[in-house]
Design an enzyme around this catalytic site. Structure first.
Site, PDB file in Angstrom:
ATOM      1  N   ASP A  45       0.759  -1.190  -0.061  1.00 59.11           N
ATOM      2  CA  ASP A  45       0.063  -0.108  -0.067  1.00 59.11           C
ATOM      3  C   ASP A  45       0.959   1.258  -0.117  1.00 59.11           C
ATOM      4  O   ASP A  45       1.597   1.540   1.059  1.00 59.11           O
ATOM      5  CB  ASP A  45      -0.848  -0.104   1.416  1.00 59.11           C
ATOM      6  CG  ASP A  45      -1.672   1.121   1.184  1.00 59.11           C
ATOM      7  OD1 ASP A  45      -2.815   1.220   0.322  1.00 59.11           O
ATOM      8  OD2 ASP A  45      -1.446   2.106   2.030  1.00 59.11           O
ATOM      9  N   TYR A  50       3.586   9.742   0.451  1.00 60.60           N
ATOM     10  CA  TYR A  50       4.610   9.039   1.457  1.00 60.60           C
ATOM     11  C   TYR A  50       5.947   9.342   0.875  1.00 60.60           C
ATOM     12  O   TYR A  50       6.711   9.235   2.103  1.00 60.60           O
ATOM     13  CB  TYR A  50       4.388   7.462   1.333  1.00 60.60           C
ATOM     14  CG  TYR A  50       2.777   7.173   1.825  1.00 60.60           C
ATOM     15  CD1 TYR A  50       2.197   8.049   2.449  1.00 60.60           C
ATOM     16  CD2 TYR A  50       2.534   5.838   1.808  1.00 60.60           C
ATOM     17  CE1 TYR A  50       0.566   7.658   2.616  1.00 60.60           C
ATOM     18  CE2 TYR A  50       1.222   5.383   2.091  1.00 60.60           C
ATOM     19  CZ  TYR A  50       0.070   6.380   2.683  1.00 60.60           C
ATOM     20  OH  TYR A  50      -0.772   6.003   2.969  1.00 60.60           O
ATOM     21  N   LYS A  79      -2.092   6.017  -4.634  1.00 64.66           N
ATOM     22  CA  LYS A  79      -3.189   7.142  -4.553  1.00 64.66           C
ATOM     23  C   LYS A  79      -2.980   8.347  -4.956  1.00 64.66           C
ATOM     24  O   LYS A  79      -1.717   8.949  -5.016  1.00 64.66           O
ATOM     25  CB  LYS A  79      -3.292   7.317  -2.822  1.00 64.66           C
ATOM     26  CG  LYS A  79      -3.526   6.188  -1.936  1.00 64.66           C
ATOM     27  CD  LYS A  79      -3.647   6.270  -0.434  1.00 64.66           C
ATOM     28  CE  LYS A  79      -3.354   4.740   0.183  1.00 64.66           C
ATOM     29  NZ  LYS A  79      -2.302   4.264   0.141  1.00 64.66           N
ATOM     30  N   HIS A 112      -6.946  10.331  -2.594  1.00 67.75           N
ATOM     31  CA  HIS A 112      -6.190   9.948  -1.276  1.00 67.75           C
ATOM     32  C   HIS A 112      -7.174  10.609  -0.415  1.00 67.75           C
ATOM     33  O   HIS A 112      -7.410  10.307   0.651  1.00 67.75           O
ATOM     34  CB  HIS A 112      -4.796  10.478  -1.225  1.00 67.75           C
ATOM     35  CG  HIS A 112      -3.944  10.121  -0.058  1.00 67.75           C
ATOM     36  ND1 HIS A 112      -2.650   9.893  -0.316  1.00 67.75           N
ATOM     37  CD2 HIS A 112      -4.436   9.645   1.112  1.00 67.75           C
ATOM     38  CE1 HIS A 112      -2.189   9.252   1.034  1.00 67.75           C
ATOM     39  NE2 HIS A 112      -3.051   9.099   1.721  1.00 67.75           N
TER      40      HIS A 112
END
Length: 327
Positions: A45, A50, A79, A112
């Site tokens: 994921d 990130y 995302k 997201h």
């Protein structure tokens, strides 16, 4: 009871336990992804925001090139970030993610957040983060409203182009899901939201079950991901509760494994984060025991409606911008 994967409405299956990459340091991600796949993880994921997709791509590539796993055995999620909601930016954002992950397609691509921020060119800053201009005297988020349907329609074109297999949304509630489904023939395959014993979201899960939308829970251990950010108090650790420890003792498991098993056993996939090899092994070792109905109810009764990841709280504290989305 075999809960190693869940079937989506279209017939495909999603692994029930994945490795969440949020907050894993970039220099640790490649090795972590590779080790996770060695241990049997088949669900990764990721997300643009990130800041570690390129490193994750190194780990994925090493796993695929060595023959450790075949591409069709992996489920890779990413995302679309808030700054790329305009239809003309959606494909470019997806292609950047694919480039970084060293993949030809994603198994699942989410919106997201239901937050649309002003576009930041890729060459200016990537990932762009929450601030429009981090160097401003008073940096803030800058909204650039885009109807969710317009973003969603651009994402459906990614499926048609073969870049994405399934579409999903994160951090949506029932009202937004209803509106999206009323506006588009393409229903989300998956909803990803915060889920743990302090935030069970029973009504949302029931609605998604009725609509054939699978649910993935992020932060499945609750406060653990938020202590270091100052977003959870020391007393808020679910795995520190005596009742959880007691259940764990009865099964010869850790408190974390009990909480993760609760998440899977209620029919949701989970994406716990860790970069420690022993925790990677522990977090996927959930399928040789079963919680009783009473134990499941006991854990669910811990619900406090406590949301740790709320832009309505952290937006103002961290990014000088009040940004509620759940109210």
């Amino acid at each position: 009871m075999n809960l190693t994967e869940f079937k989506l409405a279209g017939g495909d299956t999603i692994p029930s336990v994945g490795l969440g990459l949020w907050k894993i340091a970039p220099d640790a991600v490649a090795g972590c992804v590779h080790r996770a796949i060695e241990l049997g993880y088949r669900h990764i994921d990721a997300a643009c925001d990130y800041g570690n997709e390129a490193e994750a791509g190194v780990g994925l590539a090493a796993s695929l090139e060595s023959g450790l796993v075949q591409r069709d055995q992996l489920w890779v999620t990413s995302k679309l970030w808030n700054t790329y909601h305009k239809p003309e930016h959606v494909r470019a954002a997806c292609e950047r993610t694919l480039h970084d992950l060293k993949l030809d397609y994603l198994d699942l691509y989410h919106i997201h957040f239901p937050i649309s921020l002003a576009f930041v060119p890729f060459e200016e800053r990537y990932p762009p983060g929450w601030f429009f201009d981090p160097d401003a005297d008073e940096p803030k988020m800058v909204e650039q409203p885009v109807p969710i349907l317009e973003t969603w329609q651009a994402m459906t074109e990614l499926v048609q182009a073969g870049l994405v297999r399934h579409l999903g949304v994160c951090n949506f509630g029932v009202s937004l899901l209803r509106d999206l489904m009323a506006s588009s023939e393409t229903k989300p395959s998956v909803l990803q939201v915060e889920l743990h014993p302090y935030l069970t979201q029973e009504k949302l899960l029931r609605f998604c079950h009725q609509q054939g939308i699978h649910v993935t829970g992020f932060s499945p251990l609750g406060a653990q991901s938020y202590f270091s950010l100052g977003m959870a108090g020391d007393e808020e650790g679910v795995i520190d509760l005596d009742v959880i420890k007691s259940i764990a003792s009865q099964h010869g498991k850790t408190a974390a494994q009990v909480v993760l098993r609760w998440g899977v056993q209620r029919g949701t996939s989970i994406v716990p984060k860790t970069s420690r090899s022993e925790r990677l092994r522990e977090n996927i070792d959930l399928f040789d025991f079963e919680l009783t109905d009473i134990q499941m109810e006991t854990i669910s009764d811990l619900d406090q409606h406590r949301r740790f990841n709320d832009p309505g709280d952290f937006g103002e504290k961290a990014f000088n911008t009040f940004m509620p989305i759940y109210e």
